[in-house]
Enzyme design. Structure first.
Site, PDB file in Angstrom:
ATOM      1  N   GLY A  19     -16.605 -89.269 110.764  1.00 38.10           N
ATOM      2  CA  GLY A  19     -17.012 -89.461 111.894  1.00 38.10           C
ATOM      3  C   GLY A  19     -17.673 -88.145 112.396  1.00 38.10           C
ATOM      4  O   GLY A  19     -17.408 -86.980 112.110  1.00 38.10           O
ATOM      5  N   ASP A 138      -7.853 -87.371 127.830  1.00 38.59           N
ATOM      6  CA  ASP A 138      -8.893 -88.088 127.233  1.00 38.59           C
ATOM      7  C   ASP A 138      -8.349 -89.242 126.257  1.00 38.59           C
ATOM      8  O   ASP A 138      -8.565 -89.425 125.177  1.00 38.59           O
ATOM      9  CB  ASP A 138      -9.892 -87.140 126.409  1.00 38.59           C
ATOM     10  CG  ASP A 138     -11.048 -87.764 126.029  1.00 38.59           C
ATOM     11  OD1 ASP A 138     -11.507 -88.912 126.867  1.00 38.59           O
ATOM     12  OD2 ASP A 138     -11.913 -87.272 125.039  1.00 38.59           O
TER      13      ASP A 138
END
Length: 314
Positions: A19, A138
């Site tokens: 990714g 996050d």
């Protein structure tokens, strides 16, 4: 940053690209001698030095050691690139939910195997971070990695930072929008916030594991804020004493009443939330950050102890 590694990035056999994010590209790789499968995150360094997010992530990974946080094996700096060699995981929580769907995450699976185990592991890793003076900033399903044996790790510490007492004012420009706490959405530049921003994110993740889709799907920061108000009721000074002092406080926001979360979840996904589940979720998503439940307190909540077993990974 890190002592010079005896390895080179070419020492590893690249198996596939996993990714790409804002802070680098991740590959699955294998060491030719040890045959260890690893994940290599490659970050491009600009001419003026290494990215702050990269330095911060390496620093934090080096100082942390917990079963629900990934192991850092090596850091290789070459050709204006930083290669962070870490423990490899099979998928992230987002992919797991998307691939398994409701057949793989039935009510029984969610409460006993998946959500309960995953949630406890998220809280365990987060409690370690918080007790060692680190805010993640996050948290989202894409930053929660899972192995086939069910072990979960919190990852991607590029936005994380150490904190101390007394607290400093930090930027509110953190976190992915749909997991962003209201105190961040209501702040303009620098603001005082703490561990509650992570716990709000955990609440959003718990809701998403039950719904199998995000609790909020905003198009802007204002849309996210109003979506929160519609779900949990428009706050006021009695609910949240600090609310009228926020930068984007506005007396003209629409006034909504808090929804019945149990009925709301049942309508949106067919998921019938238990009273203990609803209670824990509401404690994670209290408006006043100072009143929000901590990771340590959440692990002791009755949600984990009503006739079900927590899976503990050694």
């Amino acid at each position: 940053m890190h002592k010079k590694s005896s390895q080179s990035s070419t020492s590893y056999e690249i198996l596939k690209r996993c990714g790409e994010g804002s802070y680098g590209v991740v590959h699955k790789a294998r060491h030719p001698i040890t045959k260890r499968i690893v994940a290599i995150k490659t970050v491009q360094a600009p001419k003026n030095g290494y990215p702050r997010s990269c330095l911060r992530e390496v620093y934090l990974l080096k100082r942390m050691n917990h079963v629900n946080l990934p192991k850092l094996y090596d850091v290789i700096c070459e050709d204006r690139q930083v290669h962070i060699v870490m423990e490899y995981f099979d998928m992230d929580l987002y992919s797991y939910m998307k691939q398994s769907g409701r057949p793989g995450m039935t009510l029984g699976h969610i409460k006993l195997c998946s959500s309960k185990s995953f949630l406890h592991q998220i809280l365990s890793g987060l409690e370690y971070c918080h007790s060692h003076g680190i805010i993640h900033r996050d948290l989202k399903p894409q930053n929660l990695l899972i192995r086939m044996n069910g072990r979960l790790c919190i990852t991607d510490f590029g936005l994380s930072r150490p904190f101390g007492i007394p607290l400093r004012a930090y930027t509110p420009k953190i976190a992915t929008l749909r997991y962003k706490a209201p105190e961040l959405l209501l702040s303009r530049h620098c603001c005082f916030y703490s561990l509650g921003v992570d716990m709000w994110g955990v609440g959003c993740i718990l809701a998403e594991m039950m719904l199998l889709h995000p609790l909020f799907s905003p198009t802007s920061e204002l849309d996210q804020l109003l979506s929160i108000f519609k779900m949990f009721g428009t706050p006021n000074a009695s609910l949240w004493p600090g609310y009228p002092r926020m930068d984007f406080y506005n007396v003209h926001y629409p006034v909504w009443s808090k929804k019945d979360l149990r009925q709301c979840f049942l309508k949106r996904s067919g998921f019938d939330m238990s009273l203990t589940t609803m209670h824990l979720l509401e404690l994670m998503m209290v408006y006043d950050p100072g009143d929000r439940i901590t990771a340590k307190q959440a692990m002791l909540h009755p949600f984990f102890y009503d006739d079900e077993t927590i899976l503990v990974w050694e």
